[in-house]
Write a protein that holds these residues in place. Structure first.
Motif, mmCIF file in Angstrom:
data_model
loop_
_atom_site.group_PDB
_atom_site.id
_atom_site.type_symbol
_atom_site.label_atom_id
_atom_site.label_comp_id
_atom_site.label_asym_id
_atom_site.label_seq_id
_atom_site.Cartn_x
_atom_site.Cartn_y
_atom_site.Cartn_z
ATOM 1 N N ILE A 479 0.840 -1.201 0.000
ATOM 2 C CA ILE A 479 0.000 0.000 0.000
ATOM 3 C C ILE A 479 0.874 1.249 0.000
ATOM 4 C CG2 ILE A 479 -1.714 1.273 1.340
ATOM 5 C CD1 ILE A 479 -2.903 -1.424 2.176
ATOM 6 N N GLU A 480 1.979 1.218 0.741
ATOM 7 C CA GLU A 480 2.879 2.366 0.749
ATOM 8 C C GLU A 480 3.503 2.582 -0.633
ATOM 9 O OE1 GLU A 480 5.656 1.787 3.893
ATOM 10 O OE2 GLU A 480 4.193 2.181 5.481
ATOM 11 N N ILE A 481 3.828 1.494 -1.349
ATOM 12 C CA ILE A 481 4.392 1.616 -2.694
ATOM 13 C C ILE A 481 3.350 2.209 -3.646
ATOM 14 C CG2 ILE A 481 5.220 0.316 -4.687
ATOM 15 C CD1 ILE A 481 7.315 0.686 -2.520
ATOM 16 N N GLY A 490 1.925 12.679 -9.422
ATOM 17 C CA GLY A 490 1.350 13.991 -9.128
ATOM 18 C C GLY A 490 -0.026 13.964 -8.538
ATOM 19 N N HIS A 491 -0.461 12.798 -7.998
ATOM 20 C CA HIS A 491 -1.815 12.703 -7.457
ATOM 21 C C HIS A 491 -1.816 12.105 -6.040
ATOM 22 C CE1 HIS A 491 -3.158 13.660 -11.482
ATOM 23 N NE2 HIS A 491 -2.531 12.608 -11.961
ATOM 24 N N PRO A 492 -1.104 12.677 -5.084
ATOM 25 C CA PRO A 492 -1.064 12.084 -3.748
ATOM 26 C C PRO A 492 -2.403 12.120 -3.030
ATOM 27 C CG PRO A 492 -0.047 14.264 -3.734
ATOM 28 C CD PRO A 492 -0.301 13.919 -5.171
ATOM 29 N N LEU A 493 -3.258 13.119 -3.363
ATOM 30 C CA LEU A 493 -4.539 13.228 -2.670
ATOM 31 C C LEU A 493 -5.494 12.105 -3.038
ATOM 32 C CD1 LEU A 493 -5.116 17.080 -3.009
ATOM 33 C CD2 LEU A 493 -4.237 15.847 -1.031
ATOM 34 N N LEU A 494 -5.297 11.498 -4.205
ATOM 35 C CA LEU A 494 -6.219 10.450 -4.646
ATOM 36 C C LEU A 494 -6.123 9.209 -3.779
ATOM 37 C CD1 LEU A 494 -5.861 10.680 -8.539
ATOM 38 C CD2 LEU A 494 -7.680 11.614 -7.090
ATOM 39 N N VAL A 495 -4.975 8.991 -3.115
ATOM 40 C CA VAL A 495 -4.769 7.756 -2.350
ATOM 41 C C VAL A 495 -4.375 8.042 -0.897
ATOM 42 C CG1 VAL A 495 -4.199 6.278 -4.318
ATOM 43 C CG2 VAL A 495 -2.408 7.654 -3.249
ATOM 44 N N PHE A 569 -4.954 -6.808 -1.592
ATOM 45 C CA PHE A 569 -3.720 -6.187 -1.115
ATOM 46 C C PHE A 569 -2.942 -7.135 -0.210
ATOM 47 C CE2 PHE A 569 -5.409 -1.553 -1.521
ATOM 48 C CZ PHE A 569 -5.080 -1.562 -2.868
ATOM 49 N N ASP A 570 -3.647 -7.823 0.671
ATOM 50 C CA ASP A 570 -2.993 -8.741 1.602
ATOM 51 C C ASP A 570 -2.261 -9.852 0.842
ATOM 52 O OD1 ASP A 570 -2.227 -10.292 3.759
ATOM 53 O OD2 ASP A 570 -4.162 -10.189 4.757
ATOM 54 N N ARG A 571 -2.929 -10.440 -0.123
ATOM 55 C CA ARG A 571 -2.323 -11.530 -0.892
ATOM 56 C C ARG A 571 -1.119 -11.034 -1.703
ATOM 57 N NH1 ARG A 571 -5.599 -16.147 -2.252
ATOM 58 N NH2 ARG A 571 -7.473 -16.223 -0.940
ATOM 59 N N LEU A 572 -1.293 -9.913 -2.410
ATOM 60 C CA LEU A 572 -0.201 -9.392 -3.217
ATOM 61 C C LEU A 572 0.992 -8.996 -2.357
ATOM 62 C CD1 LEU A 572 -2.092 -7.189 -5.845
ATOM 63 C CD2 LEU A 572 -0.891 -9.349 -6.245
ATOM 64 N N ASN A 573 0.707 -8.420 -1.199
ATOM 65 C CA ASN A 573 1.798 -8.017 -0.315
ATOM 66 C C ASN A 573 2.599 -9.233 0.136
ATOM 67 O OD1 ASN A 573 2.967 -5.674 1.346
ATOM 68 N ND2 ASN A 573 2.537 -7.210 2.930
ATOM 69 N N ARG A 574 1.921 -10.337 0.452
ATOM 70 C CA ARG A 574 2.633 -11.561 0.878
ATOM 71 C C ARG A 574 3.453 -12.150 -0.267
ATOM 72 N NH1 ARG A 574 -1.752 -15.355 2.716
ATOM 73 N NH2 ARG A 574 -3.243 -13.765 2.037
ATOM 74 N N TRP A 575 2.941 -12.085 -1.487
ATOM 75 C CA TRP A 575 3.672 -12.652 -2.625
ATOM 76 C C TRP A 575 4.869 -11.778 -3.003
ATOM 77 C CZ3 TRP A 575 -1.404 -13.435 -5.878
ATOM 78 C CH2 TRP A 575 -2.110 -14.520 -5.355
#
Length: 649
Positions: A479-481, A490-495, A569-575
């Motif tokens: 999520i941080e990446i 250029g869109h930090p507010l979107l996330v 996100f959880d699955r992708l982060n673990r992989w």
């Protein structure tokens, strides 16, 4: 202060008492009544050597500050210094005796819902160590599901006869209200309560409405408030400039259709989320709405009614368990101070500046003061003067209000500490940001260099510490990446690209603090913000002697992350960030070994727990967690976060 004659059909007390800061020789309470009260605080406990002890203290001006919030609403800020130490780890009973028409009325008379079965008056326990904490964040009234604070009430009821089973503290780590995301029925209740209590109105400079009365009467006052931002030319400027061509208003929440605007709206919101009594004084009626919005209103109404029905138990817990609080973005507005450009856009315009300032005034009076009263000693006189002298139309003086807002926007003492074993440090990660000077749209660091130096100084030579950081210091790498990629685009507010690792300077200083030889051997970091819960065990690589760090996140009390998205996100982060993944070397945390704890009710080994509730942590004598649990709001079996060394990255 002029004595206010009570309305014959209003209760004496509208909200509270909330038990706030509790120390060996100090007791802080918060209360709102329908008039200034003449009251006495009564304390009673059993001394093993001397037998029963009773103390009665008049709540005179030295112990109780009273602020008129409206014609029939008076805030009571009670701060009592005691000549003798309160006993540790035993029950202390208290009462607020109120003089009313020649009679003395106790809590059992004017707020019986604050008592557990068999109680004649509320009780609390001053724990000798900070060894048992409840914590959580993100309590959104119109989120479906039960209120996680009910778990605190159930825990207190189960421990009525066992003082050492009581938590030492309830720590609310952000988003105690959602000023920027309000359900239509809640807004209707707010407006009825403002009228019922005569909460003071205000003039609105730079807005398309002249004052609070015009705001309430405007056809766009429900579900379309984003259209009431400043007049068209200024509004377009606020929406378009500095956001890379993306049309996004200063008030960037996607759910800002009912964003709170006036000080009265913010204060009424606090009364309605802390107490069941205001709900008994009103009968909200749906305003005239198009069919689509009317259908939404009716859906939200069911959830809001269920939320209000649970408030007697919530108020009971808050009256008998010490609570401390700190703001996060939704207490004020989404993306609050996320970047230097956001600050520039918001504070250059008088209307957006007033909206933020009103939320800060509400936070100070309803949350901040109870954390550390002495920090606000210089601010209260101006607030007392503001509320004590409304104009003939019952509106606040606009110049005085703007001066207070300007002062609060520069205020730098929202953070605080609670001495004890271990030391508790509560961080302000919103107002002392490390701003980017070259790229104003880049996310600011959550604390600037000076604030981080002060943090390090407070930690020196402490054996252990509990740090409350509203945003997790160590979050989910994937999520941080993603947030970093949106920032580069250029869109930090979107996330909502705000995390400790988003700013290189703040991240580096924070990691250096952990490496300092004189800072604690054991760190417990309590966080919220993200709408899911997790726990990490953290070690510095190549440092066998420590320190040891635990990142414990509980979010939300009444909110959740979209389930399918979090599972992805959880699955992708673990992989992607498995222990041997080379991607770990491209993060700012590569000098750390981070071991996620596995939720006990996780069917497929997920690291993230998605369920509303309240966090619970037991600490041992060295300040290390013995147990980490999530008390689930749905009443199901608590979720335990268990160690799994195989998951280390």
């Amino acid at each position: 202060m002029t004595r206010q004659a009570p309305a014959p059909d209003l209760p004496l007390v509208l909200a509270g008492p909330l038990l706030r800061r509790l120390e060996t020789r100090r007791l802080v309470l918060w209360l709102v009544a329908s008039r200034p009260l003449e009251a006495r605080l009564q304390l009673a406990w059993d001394d093993p050597q001397c037998g029963p002890v009773e103390r009665e203290l008049p709540l005179d001006a030295s112990r109780c500050q009273r602020l008129p919030l409206g014609r029939q609403a008076s805030l009571h800020l009670i701060d009592v210094a005691l000549d003798e130490a309160l006993p540790a780890d035993s029950f202390i009973h208290y009462d607020l005796l109120v003089d009313d028409a020649g009679a003395t009325r106790a809590i059992a008379d004017w707020a019986p819902h604050l008592l557990y079965p068999g109680q004649r008056r509320p009780s609390f326990v001053r724990r000798g160590r900070l060894d048992h904490l409840l914590h959580g964040s993100c309590r959104k009234p119109h989120h479906p599901g039960r209120d996680g604070l009910l778990q605190a009430d159930q825990l207190l009821q189960a421990s009525l006869g066992q003082a050492t089973e009581r938590p030492a503290l309830l720590m609310l780590s952000g988003d105690q209200i959602y000023a920027d995301d309000v359900a239509g029925p809640m807004l209707a209740a707010i407006h009825q309560l403002i009228e019922r209590l005569g909460l003071y109105g205000e003039r609105l400079e730079g807005a398309t409405v002249a004052d609070s009365e015009a705001l309430l009467a405007h056809p766009d006052g429900y579900y379309r408030r984003e259209d009431l931002l400043p007049a068209y030319t200024a509004n377009e400027e606020l929406r378009e400039r500095f956001f890379g061509g993306v049309k996004k208003p200063v008030f960037t929440s996607a759910n800002a259709h009912n964003h709170l605007v006036t000080c009265a709206e913010v204060l009424a919101m606090y009364l309605l989320v802390w107490s069941p009594t205001p709900w008994r004084l009103i009968a909200p009626v749906m305003p005239a709405l198009p069919a689509r919005l009317a259908e939404r209103y009716r859906r939200e109404e069911t959830t809001i009614r269920a939320f209000a029905a649970d408030l007697p138990q919530v108020a009971r817990a808050l009256a008998q368990l010490p609570s401390l609080m700190i703001f996060d973005d939704h207490d004020i507005t989404d993306d609050w101070n996320l970047s230097a450009r956001w600050e520039q856009s918001a504070y250059e315009h008088p209307f957006s500046r007033r909206i933020v300032g009103n939320a800060l005034i509400g936070y100070l009076l309803c949350q901040g003061w109870g954390n550390c009263p002495e920090a606000f000693a210089a601010e209260l006189p101006a607030l007392q003067a503001l509320f004590a002298a409304p104009d003939p139309h019952q509106r606040l003086d606009a110049h005085a209000q703007d001066a207070i807002v300007q002062r609060l926007l520069r205020f730098e003492h929202w953070h605080y500490s609670l001495p004890g074993q271990p030391l508790l440090l509560v961080l302000d990660t919103r107002t002392r940001r490390w701003r980017s000077e070259r790229y104003l749209s880049r996310p600011s660091g959550l604390m600037d260099w000076e604030a981080l130096c002060e943090l390090q100084h407070a930690l020196l030579d402490e054996p252990a510490v509990v740090i409350v950081s509203p945003a997790p210091m160590f979050g989910v790498k994937l999520i941080e990446i993603i947030q970093r990629l949106f920032t580069w685009a250029g869109h930090p507010l979107l996330v909502d690209a705000e995390n400790w690792m988003a700013h290189r300077g703040a991240a580096k200083v924070m990691l250096n603090i952990f490496r300092h030889s004189r800072t604690p051997a054991n760190y417990v970091i309590l966080s919220g913000d993200v709408h899911y819960s997790f726990a990490y065990d953290i070690h510095l690589r190549h440092r066998d002697r420590g320190p040891r760090i635990w990142q414990i996140t509980s979010s939300g009390i009444k909110n959740e992350f979209p389930a399918r998205l979090l599972d992805l996100f959880d699955r992708l982060n673990r992989w992607l960030y498995a222990p041997r993944s080379p991607l770990n070397w491209f993060t700012k945390r590569r000098t750390l070994q981070i071991t996620p704890r596995i939720p006990s009710r996780s069917p497929r080994g997920e690291r993230l727990w998605n369920g509303a509730g309240l966090g619970q942590v037991h600490l041992d004598a060295q300040g290390q967690p013995r147990t980490i649990r999530q008390l689930n709001a749905d009443g199901s079996e608590p979720t335990r976060f268990e160690s799994d060394e195989r998951a280390a990255d």
